[in-house]
Design a protein around this motif. Structure first.
Motif, mmCIF file in Angstrom:
data_model
loop_
_atom_site.group_PDB
_atom_site.id
_atom_site.type_symbol
_atom_site.label_atom_id
_atom_site.label_comp_id
_atom_site.label_asym_id
_atom_site.label_seq_id
_atom_site.Cartn_x
_atom_site.Cartn_y
_atom_site.Cartn_z
ATOM 1 N N GLY A 20 -5.410 -47.068 19.189
ATOM 2 C CA GLY A 20 -4.317 -46.148 18.894
ATOM 3 C C GLY A 20 -4.457 -44.831 19.622
ATOM 4 O O GLY A 20 -3.470 -44.279 20.129
ATOM 5 N N MET A 21 -5.669 -44.305 19.694
ATOM 6 C CA MET A 21 -5.884 -43.035 20.394
ATOM 7 C C MET A 21 -5.671 -43.190 21.886
ATOM 8 O O MET A 21 -5.118 -42.298 22.531
ATOM 9 C CB MET A 21 -7.279 -42.485 20.084
ATOM 10 N N GLU A 22 -6.083 -44.310 22.450
ATOM 11 C CA GLU A 22 -5.840 -44.569 23.868
ATOM 12 C C GLU A 22 -4.334 -44.581 24.140
ATOM 13 O O GLU A 22 -3.854 -43.997 25.120
ATOM 14 C CB GLU A 22 -6.468 -45.899 24.282
ATOM 15 N N ALA A 23 -3.593 -45.226 23.259
ATOM 16 C CA ALA A 23 -2.133 -45.260 23.399
ATOM 17 C C ALA A 23 -1.536 -43.863 23.258
ATOM 18 O O ALA A 23 -0.617 -43.480 23.989
ATOM 19 C CB ALA A 23 -1.526 -46.205 22.369
ATOM 20 N N PHE A 24 -2.069 -43.077 22.314
ATOM 21 C CA PHE A 24 -1.583 -41.710 22.143
ATOM 22 C C PHE A 24 -1.795 -40.894 23.405
ATOM 23 O O PHE A 24 -0.889 -40.217 23.881
ATOM 24 C CB PHE A 24 -2.268 -41.011 20.957
ATOM 25 N N TRP A 25 -3.013 -40.920 23.963
ATOM 26 C CA TRP A 25 -3.310 -40.116 25.150
ATOM 27 C C TRP A 25 -2.455 -40.555 26.331
ATOM 28 O O TRP A 25 -1.971 -39.719 27.101
ATOM 29 C CB TRP A 25 -4.790 -40.183 25.506
ATOM 30 N N GLN A 26 -2.229 -41.849 26.475
ATOM 31 C CA GLN A 26 -1.376 -42.350 27.555
ATOM 32 C C GLN A 26 0.062 -41.834 27.370
ATOM 33 O O GLN A 26 0.691 -41.363 28.311
ATOM 34 C CB GLN A 26 -1.410 -43.871 27.595
ATOM 35 N N PHE A 27 0.566 -41.900 26.146
ATOM 36 C CA PHE A 27 1.900 -41.397 25.833
ATOM 37 C C PHE A 27 1.980 -39.894 26.090
ATOM 38 O O PHE A 27 2.935 -39.405 26.706
ATOM 39 C CB PHE A 27 2.236 -41.717 24.366
ATOM 40 N N ASP A 28 0.985 -39.151 25.630
ATOM 41 C CA ASP A 28 0.976 -37.695 25.800
ATOM 42 C C ASP A 28 1.007 -37.313 27.277
ATOM 43 O O ASP A 28 1.791 -36.442 27.681
ATOM 44 C CB ASP A 28 -0.268 -37.117 25.108
ATOM 45 N N ARG A 29 0.184 -37.967 28.086
ATOM 46 C CA ARG A 29 0.179 -37.678 29.532
ATOM 47 C C ARG A 29 1.533 -37.984 30.150
ATOM 48 O O ARG A 29 2.056 -37.192 30.929
ATOM 49 C CB ARG A 29 -0.922 -38.479 30.233
ATOM 50 N N LYS A 42 8.883 -28.532 30.137
ATOM 51 C CA LYS A 42 8.303 -29.351 29.077
ATOM 52 C C LYS A 42 7.298 -28.556 28.263
ATOM 53 O O LYS A 42 7.257 -28.662 27.028
ATOM 54 C CB LYS A 42 7.649 -30.602 29.668
ATOM 55 N N GLN A 43 6.489 -27.735 28.917
ATOM 56 C CA GLN A 43 5.518 -26.927 28.183
ATOM 57 C C GLN A 43 6.205 -25.837 27.370
ATOM 58 O O GLN A 43 5.783 -25.551 26.244
ATOM 59 C CB GLN A 43 4.470 -26.342 29.127
ATOM 60 N N LEU A 44 7.273 -25.256 27.900
ATOM 61 C CA LEU A 44 8.021 -24.265 27.122
ATOM 62 C C LEU A 44 8.653 -24.921 25.893
ATOM 63 O O LEU A 44 8.651 -24.341 24.799
ATOM 64 C CB LEU A 44 9.085 -23.587 27.985
ATOM 65 N N ALA A 45 9.155 -26.140 26.052
ATOM 66 C CA ALA A 45 9.695 -26.873 24.904
ATOM 67 C C ALA A 45 8.593 -27.138 23.890
ATOM 68 O O ALA A 45 8.797 -26.996 22.675
ATOM 69 C CB ALA A 45 10.334 -28.186 25.363
ATOM 70 N N ALA A 46 7.417 -27.502 24.365
ATOM 71 C CA ALA A 46 6.285 -27.757 23.473
ATOM 72 C C ALA A 46 5.886 -26.491 22.724
ATOM 73 O O ALA A 46 5.550 -26.546 21.534
ATOM 74 C CB ALA A 46 5.098 -28.311 24.264
ATOM 75 N N VAL A 47 5.935 -25.351 23.402
ATOM 76 C CA VAL A 47 5.635 -24.086 22.727
ATOM 77 C C VAL A 47 6.647 -23.834 21.620
ATOM 78 O O VAL A 47 6.286 -23.462 20.498
ATOM 79 C CB VAL A 47 5.592 -22.906 23.726
ATOM 80 N N ALA A 48 7.935 -24.056 21.915
ATOM 81 C CA ALA A 48 8.976 -23.844 20.903
ATOM 82 C C ALA A 48 8.755 -24.751 19.697
ATOM 83 O O ALA A 48 8.849 -24.311 18.548
ATOM 84 C CB ALA A 48 10.358 -24.078 21.500
ATOM 85 N N VAL A 49 8.442 -26.008 19.938
ATOM 86 C CA VAL A 49 8.187 -26.940 18.837
ATOM 87 C C VAL A 49 6.939 -26.505 18.071
ATOM 88 O O VAL A 49 6.929 -26.504 16.834
ATOM 89 C CB VAL A 49 8.052 -28.392 19.354
#
Length: 102
Positions: A20-29, A42-49
């Protein structure tokens, strides 16, 4: 409770739920790769979230990544106001549920 050193314990998740963690890291990247939306956006959106969910880990990590992608103080300031407006807007629109339909 909040201490960036706690993130070193992610290795416990990786050891005990590796698939599951491998899948998470792949998805996150993949989610943050440059594409139709720039890495900075994308990073600005992540900051807002992160500001909206009030996650101190996410705030710190994504502000750092946004800065590395070129974010300025002005951009981060404006994105903070967007996050605040969305959070306030949610309270206003949900307040309509307090009243009976007539």
């Amino acid at each position: 409770m909040y201490d960036m050193k706690n993130l070193s314990r992610i290795s416990h998740l990786e050891a005990n739920a590796s698939k599951g963690m491998e899948a998470f890291w792949q998805f996150d990247r993949a989610a943050f790769e440059e594409g139709a939306v720039s890495a900075l956006t994308k990073q600005l959106a992540a900051v807002a979230v992160a500001l909206t969910t009030q996650c101190p880990y996410c705030i710190e990590l994504h502000v750092k990544a946004a800065r590395e992608a070129g974010a300025t103080d002005a951009q981060l300031s404006e994105i903070a106001l967007v996050a605040a407006a969305i959070r306030a807007g949610g309270a206003i629109t949900h307040a309509t549920h307090m009243f009976e339909a007539k």
